[in-house]
Structure formats: C-alpha cells, structure tokens
Write a protein that holds these residues in place. Sequence first.
Motif: not given
Length: 208
Positions: A144-163
């Motif tokens: 589980k490396h990263a997460c892309v979150t879509i809320r309406g017209d806003t899209v964010t990406i965050e790292d999930l403590d990847s190596k």
Amino acid sequence: MRLDLGPVALDTDRHQVFRGAEPVHLSTKAYQLLALLVERRPKALSKEEIQRALWPDTFVSDTSLTTVVNEIRTVLGETARESKLVRTVHGFGYAFEGAARPAPMPGYRLIWGDRAVSLEEGENVLGRDPSARGSIPDASLSRKHACVTIRGDTVTIEDLDSKNGTFVDGKRIQEPTILADGDAIRLGLVNLVFRAPAGGLSTTKTVR
C-alpha cells in the motif's frame, strides 16, 4: 470527438483508440483507415479510394491494404471470416457496418506506459497489493504505497509511509498534495501521469 464503436472507442481529437480507459496500439495507417471508414460509414470505399487516402504518392499492393485491415479487425476482436464491423466488399473494397455513437470521455486516471489505472470517487489505494483498486505489480512499490483521493473536483495524493517514496513533479511529498491534469507522479521507480477529464480540474498547485 470520441466515438463508441462497441469493442473500442475512437478518439479523433487524440488520434487514439481506447478499450475502456486503456489506449490500444494501432499503427498510423491502421488508425487512418479506421477513422476513414467510420467517417464515411456505411458507404463502401473502393480499394483505389482507400489507397489514395492512405498512400497518396506511393503505389502499394493489395497485400499492404489487407494487412492494415487485419490489424483493425484484430483490435476489434474480429476475423476476416467473422467480421461484423469491417465488411469486405468482394472485388471492390471495405465498409464500416457498426454504429458509432458519441462516447463519454474517461474520468480521472493514471497513465502507466500503455496502461491506464482508472480512479473513482473516494479513496484509491495504489500499490503492489493485487487487491488494491490501483494495483501496480512492481517490486519498487510497497503493498500500500500511496492513496489518491477524489472529492468532487478536488484530487489529492498522499504517501502511505512507503519504503521508496511518492513524488509529484520530481519532489518527494510528505503530506497530501493536490493534483492537476498532466502532473508527473513517481511511485518508487514507476512513472505515471495523472489525467483528468476535460474541464474536470483547475491547474492550481497547492499543498495541504
């Protein structure tokens, strides 16, 4: 314009063919012929007319045209004996017999080489885990490396403590980062490009 041909979609603006959200490889001549037949459907085009359009200054044999037609049929999942979309008019030429309806543009997605990872509203976990919505089977990614979150017209990406880290436009991110169409993303050693539907996002770059 994006046209639904059934098995694939023909995007005349991008000069590409898609199966779902994934681009399908077609040679230049095969794409040109498919677009021509679809544009002129259901009219049958003679071999001479097709040759003038595809090879205006070169003489080519019927074998060259047959090869291009077979390439199109392969993409459409057909054969010469069982062809419902590209009809052979014996002794004359070819015609496109199928429907070509306007198709909706694909939504948010990550382009990875010749593949596309579709993204849906809510959280899209990216990683090596085969059960993840955005499964990318590469050893440089965490499960589980990263997460892309879509809320309406806003899209964010965050790292999930990847190596090996998550990078946006060459910078390693430490907190959720807003994405804009065309952003270059790197997960470990895997390079992706974030694409948004036309008009779907602003290009403002901010970090939360």
